[in-house]
Structures are given as structure tokens and as C-alpha cells.
Scaffold this motif. Structure first.
Motif, PDB file in Angstrom:
ATOM      1  N   THR A  52     -23.132   0.082 -28.172  1.00 49.42           N
ATOM      2  CA  THR A  52     -24.130   1.111 -28.472  1.00 49.42           C
ATOM      3  C   THR A  52     -24.406   1.895 -27.199  1.00 49.42           C
ATOM      4  O   THR A  52     -24.742   1.307 -26.160  1.00 49.42           O
ATOM      5  N   VAL A  53     -24.262   3.207 -27.279  1.00 53.68           N
ATOM      6  CA  VAL A  53     -24.539   4.098 -26.158  1.00 53.68           C
ATOM      7  C   VAL A  53     -25.801   4.889 -26.491  1.00 53.68           C
ATOM      8  O   VAL A  53     -25.905   5.492 -27.554  1.00 53.68           O
ATOM      9  N   THR A  54     -26.747   4.872 -25.564  1.00 55.23           N
ATOM     10  CA  THR A  54     -27.997   5.629 -25.729  1.00 55.23           C
ATOM     11  C   THR A  54     -28.070   6.642 -24.597  1.00 55.23           C
ATOM     12  O   THR A  54     -28.024   6.273 -23.413  1.00 55.23           O
ATOM     13  N   THR A  55     -28.202   7.909 -24.959  1.00 58.06           N
ATOM     14  CA  THR A  55     -28.216   8.981 -23.955  1.00 58.06           C
ATOM     15  C   THR A  55     -29.077  10.124 -24.473  1.00 58.06           C
ATOM     16  O   THR A  55     -29.592  10.078 -25.604  1.00 58.06           O
ATOM     17  N   ASP A  56     -29.252  11.142 -23.639  1.00 52.09           N
ATOM     18  CA  ASP A  56     -30.009  12.319 -24.060  1.00 52.09           C
ATOM     19  C   ASP A  56     -29.189  13.130 -25.044  1.00 52.09           C
ATOM     20  O   ASP A  56     -27.968  13.273 -24.906  1.00 52.09           O
ATOM     21  N   ASN A  57     -29.873  13.661 -26.060  1.00 52.40           N
ATOM     22  CA  ASN A  57     -29.205  14.494 -27.068  1.00 52.40           C
ATOM     23  C   ASN A  57     -28.654  15.761 -26.410  1.00 52.40           C
ATOM     24  O   ASN A  57     -29.359  16.445 -25.663  1.00 52.40           O
ATOM     25  N   GLY A  58     -27.394  16.039 -26.680  1.00 54.49           N
ATOM     26  CA  GLY A  58     -26.757  17.212 -26.108  1.00 54.49           C
ATOM     27  C   GLY A  58     -25.996  16.934 -24.834  1.00 54.49           C
ATOM     28  O   GLY A  58     -25.299  17.821 -24.331  1.00 54.49           O
ATOM     29  N   LYS A  59     -26.106  15.741 -24.290  1.00 54.94           N
ATOM     30  CA  LYS A  59     -25.399  15.421 -23.055  1.00 54.94           C
ATOM     31  C   LYS A  59     -23.955  15.045 -23.388  1.00 54.94           C
ATOM     32  O   LYS A  59     -23.689  14.360 -24.373  1.00 54.94           O
ATOM     33  N   ASP A  60     -23.046  15.487 -22.569  1.00 53.27           N
ATOM     34  CA  ASP A  60     -21.621  15.227 -22.761  1.00 53.27           C
ATOM     35  C   ASP A  60     -21.251  13.911 -22.090  1.00 53.27           C
ATOM     36  O   ASP A  60     -21.186  13.817 -20.864  1.00 53.27           O
ATOM     37  N   VAL A  61     -21.036  12.864 -22.927  1.00 52.07           N
ATOM     38  CA  VAL A  61     -20.656  11.553 -22.415  1.00 52.07           C
ATOM     39  C   VAL A  61     -19.367  11.118 -23.093  1.00 52.07           C
ATOM     40  O   VAL A  61     -19.082  11.494 -24.230  1.00 52.07           O
ATOM     41  N   ARG A  62     -18.563  10.322 -22.416  1.00 48.66           N
ATOM     42  CA  ARG A  62     -17.302   9.806 -22.950  1.00 48.66           C
ATOM     43  C   ARG A  62     -17.224   8.316 -22.702  1.00 48.66           C
ATOM     44  O   ARG A  62     -17.462   7.853 -21.586  1.00 48.66           O
ATOM     45  N   VAL A  63     -16.887   7.582 -23.767  1.00 47.54           N
ATOM     46  CA  VAL A  63     -16.715   6.132 -23.668  1.00 47.54           C
ATOM     47  C   VAL A  63     -15.228   5.858 -23.481  1.00 47.54           C
ATOM     48  O   VAL A  63     -14.393   6.297 -24.276  1.00 47.54           O
ATOM     49  N   LEU A  64     -14.886   5.138 -22.430  1.00 42.27           N
ATOM     50  CA  LEU A  64     -13.491   4.833 -22.129  1.00 42.27           C
ATOM     51  C   LEU A  64     -13.129   3.499 -22.775  1.00 42.27           C
ATOM     52  O   LEU A  64     -13.579   2.441 -22.342  1.00 42.27           O
ATOM     53  N   LEU A 110     -14.761 -10.729 -20.904  1.00 43.87           N
ATOM     54  CA  LEU A 110     -14.275  -9.397 -21.224  1.00 43.87           C
ATOM     55  C   LEU A 110     -14.790  -8.374 -20.223  1.00 43.87           C
ATOM     56  O   LEU A 110     -15.973  -8.424 -19.825  1.00 43.87           O
ATOM     57  N   PRO A 111     -13.966  -7.444 -19.796  1.00 45.85           N
ATOM     58  CA  PRO A 111     -14.405  -6.441 -18.827  1.00 45.85           C
ATOM     59  C   PRO A 111     -15.437  -5.512 -19.446  1.00 45.85           C
ATOM     60  O   PRO A 111     -15.453  -5.288 -20.658  1.00 45.85           O
ATOM     61  N   PRO A 112     -16.323  -4.965 -18.627  1.00 45.53           N
ATOM     62  CA  PRO A 112     -17.341  -4.060 -19.168  1.00 45.53           C
ATOM     63  C   PRO A 112     -16.699  -2.745 -19.625  1.00 45.53           C
ATOM     64  O   PRO A 112     -15.707  -2.287 -19.068  1.00 45.53           O
ATOM     65  N   LEU A 113     -17.307  -2.170 -20.638  1.00 45.41           N
ATOM     66  CA  LEU A 113     -16.884  -0.844 -21.076  1.00 45.41           C
ATOM     67  C   LEU A 113     -17.539   0.200 -20.180  1.00 45.41           C
ATOM     68  O   LEU A 113     -18.675   0.021 -19.710  1.00 45.41           O
ATOM     69  N   ARG A 114     -16.852   1.324 -20.019  1.00 42.52           N
ATOM     70  CA  ARG A 114     -17.347   2.369 -19.118  1.00 42.52           C
ATOM     71  C   ARG A 114     -17.680   3.625 -19.905  1.00 42.52           C
ATOM     72  O   ARG A 114     -16.975   3.990 -20.848  1.00 42.52           O
ATOM     73  N   VAL A 115     -18.767   4.269 -19.475  1.00 39.72           N
ATOM     74  CA  VAL A 115     -19.197   5.536 -20.057  1.00 39.72           C
ATOM     75  C   VAL A 115     -19.260   6.562 -18.937  1.00 39.72           C
ATOM     76  O   VAL A 115     -19.954   6.354 -17.936  1.00 39.72           O
ATOM     77  N   VAL A 116     -18.541   7.650 -19.101  1.00 40.86           N
ATOM     78  CA  VAL A 116     -18.550   8.728 -18.109  1.00 40.86           C
ATOM     79  C   VAL A 116     -19.680   9.676 -18.459  1.00 40.86           C
ATOM     80  O   VAL A 116     -19.671  10.310 -19.527  1.00 40.86           O
ATOM     81  N   ASP A 117     -20.671   9.780 -17.563  1.00 41.08           N
ATOM     82  CA  ASP A 117     -21.839  10.639 -17.753  1.00 41.08           C
ATOM     83  C   ASP A 117     -21.839  11.681 -16.643  1.00 41.08           C
ATOM     84  O   ASP A 117     -22.431  11.466 -15.568  1.00 41.08           O
ATOM     85  N   GLY A 118     -21.134  12.770 -16.892  1.00 47.50           N
ATOM     86  CA  GLY A 118     -21.039  13.791 -15.855  1.00 47.50           C
ATOM     87  C   GLY A 118     -20.195  13.278 -14.698  1.00 47.50           C
ATOM     88  O   GLY A 118     -19.016  12.942 -14.861  1.00 47.50           O
ATOM     89  N   VAL A 119     -20.806  13.202 -13.542  1.00 47.19           N
ATOM     90  CA  VAL A 119     -20.104  12.682 -12.363  1.00 47.19           C
ATOM     91  C   VAL A 119     -20.340  11.194 -12.178  1.00 47.19           C
ATOM     92  O   VAL A 119     -19.741  10.583 -11.291  1.00 47.19           O
ATOM     93  N   ASP A 120     -21.212  10.620 -13.005  1.00 41.97           N
ATOM     94  CA  ASP A 120     -21.535   9.200 -12.890  1.00 41.97           C
ATOM     95  C   ASP A 120     -20.751   8.392 -13.912  1.00 41.97           C
ATOM     96  O   ASP A 120     -20.325   8.915 -14.948  1.00 41.97           O
ATOM     97  N   THR A 121     -20.594   7.114 -13.657  1.00 39.00           N
ATOM     98  CA  THR A 121     -19.952   6.177 -14.576  1.00 39.00           C
ATOM     99  C   THR A 121     -20.907   5.011 -14.801  1.00 39.00           C
ATOM    100  O   THR A 121     -21.371   4.378 -13.846  1.00 39.00           O
TER     101      THR A 121
END
Length: 334
Positions: A52-64, A110-121
Motif C-alpha cells: 500500500t502506497v500513501t502519498t499526496d493526490n496528484g503527486k507522480d510516484v512510481r513503484v519499482l 524479502l527485499p524492501p519495495l522501492r517507491v520513486v517520489d521525485g528525486v527521493d526514493t
């Protein structure tokens, strides 16, 4: 004076922190959480990772998400379509499932999943997966059992199409070969020969066509042009077969001129003339004949065919010939 300035600065700082706390001046962080259905499975069994990914609405995030292998020994079988929803404080929740399995017994972190949030991971929490093998009886190692019982496949009629098609083809070929052998033995033609029906005499064919035109009742339906076209075509074909002239390519005047020379009777010429001339008026001048004229044209067509048909020559009967010979011999004797 200095004390007032300090108090004023503290008040401004408190207001700034309050604004930051409301979320209007500071964006909230992106979070990712991972859960597993079954933390302990047997070799080859499957389990599901829910993230489950929780972020601000409208923010461009990518789950790897790895597409084939989550880590060495743990395979990714399928990834579901993401499901998203907006919750309070204009936050966006994205949920997705990952189907995994393993064929090596071990305890996996299991390795953690990564979410790219702009320049942050952003990294998720880690979960453990224990994969166990099946217990083996050391005293009887030859005894082993499958993880699951053997399933009997369901009956699908389409699976037997090739066999059924092969049987039908074999029967067809046997019938064809038998048919060919029988024809060759009887010295007959292999391919069926369709015997052409004997052609009717010209006057019989013409009367037959006129009967069909009469039964259609075309002029009663206002189809005068079609009515007269069929009549004249029938008469032209009759003239072609009867007199051997190309009446189909001649004008009405040329046909009438030939009929006048071939037949001495004026009634034959008059009957054909009435039909051909009225037909020309209907086809080219768009004339609408009276009902009596339509009936008269059909009657004259019948009369023309009957008046010009070949006369049948009757052969004298044998009995008559014998009687004549007897009488002649009797007179000679006398």
C-alpha cells in the motif's frame, strides 16, 4: 523593548509551525507498507504480497516491482492492476498485489519495495518468508507423494476433433476408392455425365413461354413494358428457330418483311404486326394500352405460333397399304 521583540519572534515562529502542521505549506511524506498472506509455505506453493502506497493526490510516484524474480529463490508469477482511492486530507492510496512462489526451501528476508517520489526514493518494510520442504520418511525413501493429488482433466469435445476428422476422412477416401474401382470394372465414366434434356420443338417451347408470361399477369400490375418485352422476345426466339434468321438483332419492320415473303396468308402477317407495333409503342413511346389490347396481343402471339408451326406429315398405316395392294391385285385379276 528587547523582551517584546523576543515575544514577537516566538509568536511568528509558532504561527509558521502551525501553518506547516496544517499541510498547506509543507508536503506530507510518501509511505509504503508491505504485508504477506502466508509467511510459511511449502515448496511450489504460492502466496501474495500486498503493498500500500500513501502519498499526496496528484503527486507522480512510481513503484519499482521486479517482473521475474523478487530475489534469488523467490519468483514473481503475476502482478495485479493497481487500485487507487483518495482519502481524507487529499491523500492518495494505491494498492497492488504480487503473486510469488519458491522452489527452494529456506528462510527468506524479502527485499524492501522501492517507491520513486521525485528525486527521493522511499523504501518499504521487510517481511520474511519461510519455505519448507516435504518431510521424507528416512526409513522408506522410495515413498513419496505429490504436493497435490493428480487431477483428472475435464472432457473437452474439441480435443477429439482431429481424431473425428481423421475417421471421417478415412471413410470418405475408402468410399471414393471403392466407387472408382467399381466404375473401372464396369468400364463406365468415373465422373457422372449429365444427359442433356432433349430440346423441345420451337413452337412447343414458344407456347410454353407464352403460358408462363400469361400466368405472371404483368400488365394487370402496371408492368406493361416488361409484359411486351417478354412476348416479343419469345416470338423473336421462335422466328430464329423456325426460319433460321437472326430475328433477335432485327427491327420489327425487317422481321415483318421476311414473314410477309415466307407466308402467303395475310392473317399471319397481321397477327405479328399487331404485336410488334404495339410493343414498340409501349417500349419506346411509353404508351399504356387498354386491357383489350393487351389480351389481343397475347392471343395474336398464340395465333402466330400456331399458324406458322411446321405441319406434321402422317405416314400411311401398313394395314392401309396392304388393303390397297389387295384391292389392286383383285382388279388386276378381274
Amino acid at each position: 523593548m528587547q523582551m517584546k521583540l523576543i515575544n514577537k519572534g516566538v509568536l511568528i515562529l509558532i504561527c509558521f509551525l502551525t501553518l506547516m502542521g496544517t499541510g498547506k505549506g509543507w508536503a506530507q511524506k510518501t509511505l509504503i507498507d508491505v504485508k504477506i498472506d502466508e509467511a510459511a509455505i511449502l515448496i511450489g506453493k504460492q502466496t501474495i504480497l500486498h503493498y500500500t502506497v500513501t502519498t499526496d493526490n496528484g503527486k507522480d510516484v512510481r513503484v519499482l516491482i521486479p517482473r521475474d524474480t523478487l530475489m534469488r529463490g523467490v519468483e514473481v508469477l503475476a502482478v495485479s492492476t493497481p487500485d487507487s482511492a483518495v482519502i481524507e486530507n487529499n491523500r492518495l492510496v494505491i494498492q497492488q498485489d504480487i503473486l510469488i512462489t519458491s522452489f527452494d526451501s529456506a528462510l527468506y528476508l524479502l527485499p524492501p519495495l522501492r517507491v520513486v517520489d521525485g528525486v527521493d526514493t522511499v523504501y518499504s518494510n521487510q517481511v520474511a518468508l519461510k519455505v519448507s520442504t516435504i518431510d521424507v520418511n528416512a526409513d522408506a525413501p522410495e515413498e513419496f507423494y505429490d504436493i497435490k493429488t493428480v487431477w483428472k482433466p475435464p472432457f473437452v469435445f474439441a480435443d477429439y476433433f482431429p481424431i473425428l476428422f481423421g475417421l471421417i476422412l478415412a471413410v470418405f477416401l475408402i468410399c471414393v476408392i471403392g466407387y472408382i474401382i467399381q466404375k473401372l470394372r464396369n468400364r463406365e465414366s468415373i465422373l457422372p455425365v449429365k444427359k442433356a434434356a432433349p430440346a423441345l420443338p420451337a413452337h412447343v417451347q414458344a407456347v410454353k413461354e407464352l403460358d408462363e408470361i400469361k400466368q405472371q399477369k404483368l400488365w394487370q400490375q402496371g408492368r406493361n413494358k416488361e409484359y411486351y418485352t417478354l412476348i416479343t422476345d419469345t416470338l423473336r426466339r421462335y422466328i430464329v428457330n423456325r426460319y433460321g434468321i437472326n430475328a433477335m438483332e432485327m427491327t420489327s419492320a425487317e422481321i415483318l418483311d421476311i414473314i410477309r415473303r415466307e407466308n402467303g396468308a395475310d392473317s399471319v402477317y397481321a397477327n405479328l404486326k399487331q404485336v410488334l407495333q404495339l410493343s414498340d409503342f409501349v417500349k419506346f413511346a411509353k404508351m399504356n394500352p387498354l386491357p383489350d389490347e393487351n389480351d389481343l396481343s397475347m392471343m395474336n402471339a398464340y395465333l402466330f405460333v400456331n399458324q406458322t408451326k411446321p405441319t406434321e406429315v402422317t405416314q400411311p398405316e401398313k394395314t392401309g397399304e396392304k388393303t390397297g395392294e389387295a384391292n389392286e391385285s383383285q382388279l388386276t385379276h378381274e
